[in-house]
Scaffold this motif. Structure first.
Motif, short mmCIF file in Angstrom:
data_model
loop_
_atom_site.label_atom_id
_atom_site.label_comp_id
_atom_site.label_asym_id
_atom_site.label_seq_id
_atom_site.Cartn_x
_atom_site.Cartn_y
_atom_site.Cartn_z
N SER A 1 0.83 -1.20 0.00
CA SER A 1 0.00 0.00 0.00
C SER A 1 0.86 1.25 0.00
O SER A 1 1.96 1.27 0.55
N ASN A 2 0.36 2.26 -0.61
CA ASN A 2 1.03 3.56 -0.64
C ASN A 2 0.61 4.33 0.59
O ASN A 2 -0.58 4.64 0.76
N PRO A 3 1.53 4.67 1.48
CA PRO A 3 1.13 5.37 2.71
C PRO A 3 0.60 6.78 2.45
O PRO A 3 -0.12 7.33 3.27
N LYS A 4 0.92 7.35 1.29
CA LYS A 4 0.45 8.70 0.98
C LYS A 4 -0.93 8.70 0.32
O LYS A 4 -1.55 9.75 0.19
N ALA A 5 -1.41 7.53 -0.10
CA ALA A 5 -2.70 7.46 -0.78
C ALA A 5 -3.84 7.67 0.21
O ALA A 5 -3.75 7.27 1.37
N THR A 6 -4.89 8.29 -0.26
CA THR A 6 -6.07 8.49 0.60
C THR A 6 -6.92 7.23 0.56
O THR A 6 -7.12 6.63 -0.49
#
Length: 142
Positions: A108-113
């Protein structure tokens, strides 16, 4: 010896060695080996680079037996235990499926909402086909 090397400008070599109870010849022998390593250490450094490349190409899944087999196919005559030692020193490890080590199914991308919660955590529906909820966090594959 690295500590002595770091502290030698502040305190000098001899006092630090005296406190550590290490003979000066040990330190100067270490410096000589660092400046001009033996053939075996130079070969180990070259081999470690090859091992890291093979490990990276495999996606981090190859352990020492497969890395050793790849080196043999490439024509490198090297012992299996030497490959194990160099991989251990470099912190390389093959993939294995045990309880402590898992490959995440999704990175998962930690910056993604995150996706919006459209049902406000209310999972009961008033009638059939009014609310569909699914969870696809882990789909086991062969």
């Amino acid at each position: 010896m690295t500590l002595v090397n770091e502290l030698r400008d502040r305190f000098g070599v001899e006092p630090v060695l005296r406190v550590l109870n290490v003979a000066p010849s040990t330190y100067y022998g270490w410096l000589a080996q660092a400046a001009n390593p033996c053939v075996r250490r130079r070969e180990d450094a070259e081999l470690a680079v090859e091992i890291a490349e093979i490990h990276d190409v495999s996606g981090g899944t190859y352990g020492s037996p497969r890395v050793h087999a790849m080196l043999r196919r490439q024509g490198r005559q090297v012992g299996r235990k030497r490959v194990e030692r160099l991989m251990r020193t470099a912190g390389l490890q093959g993939a294995f499926l045990r309880k402590k080590w898992r490959i995440p199914s999704t990175r998962s991308n930690p910056k993604a909402t995150p996706a919006p919660d459209l049902v406000n955590r209310q999972f009961t529906a008033a009638a059939p086909n009014r609310l569909w909820v699914a969870d696809a966090t882990r789909i086991p594959c062969g």
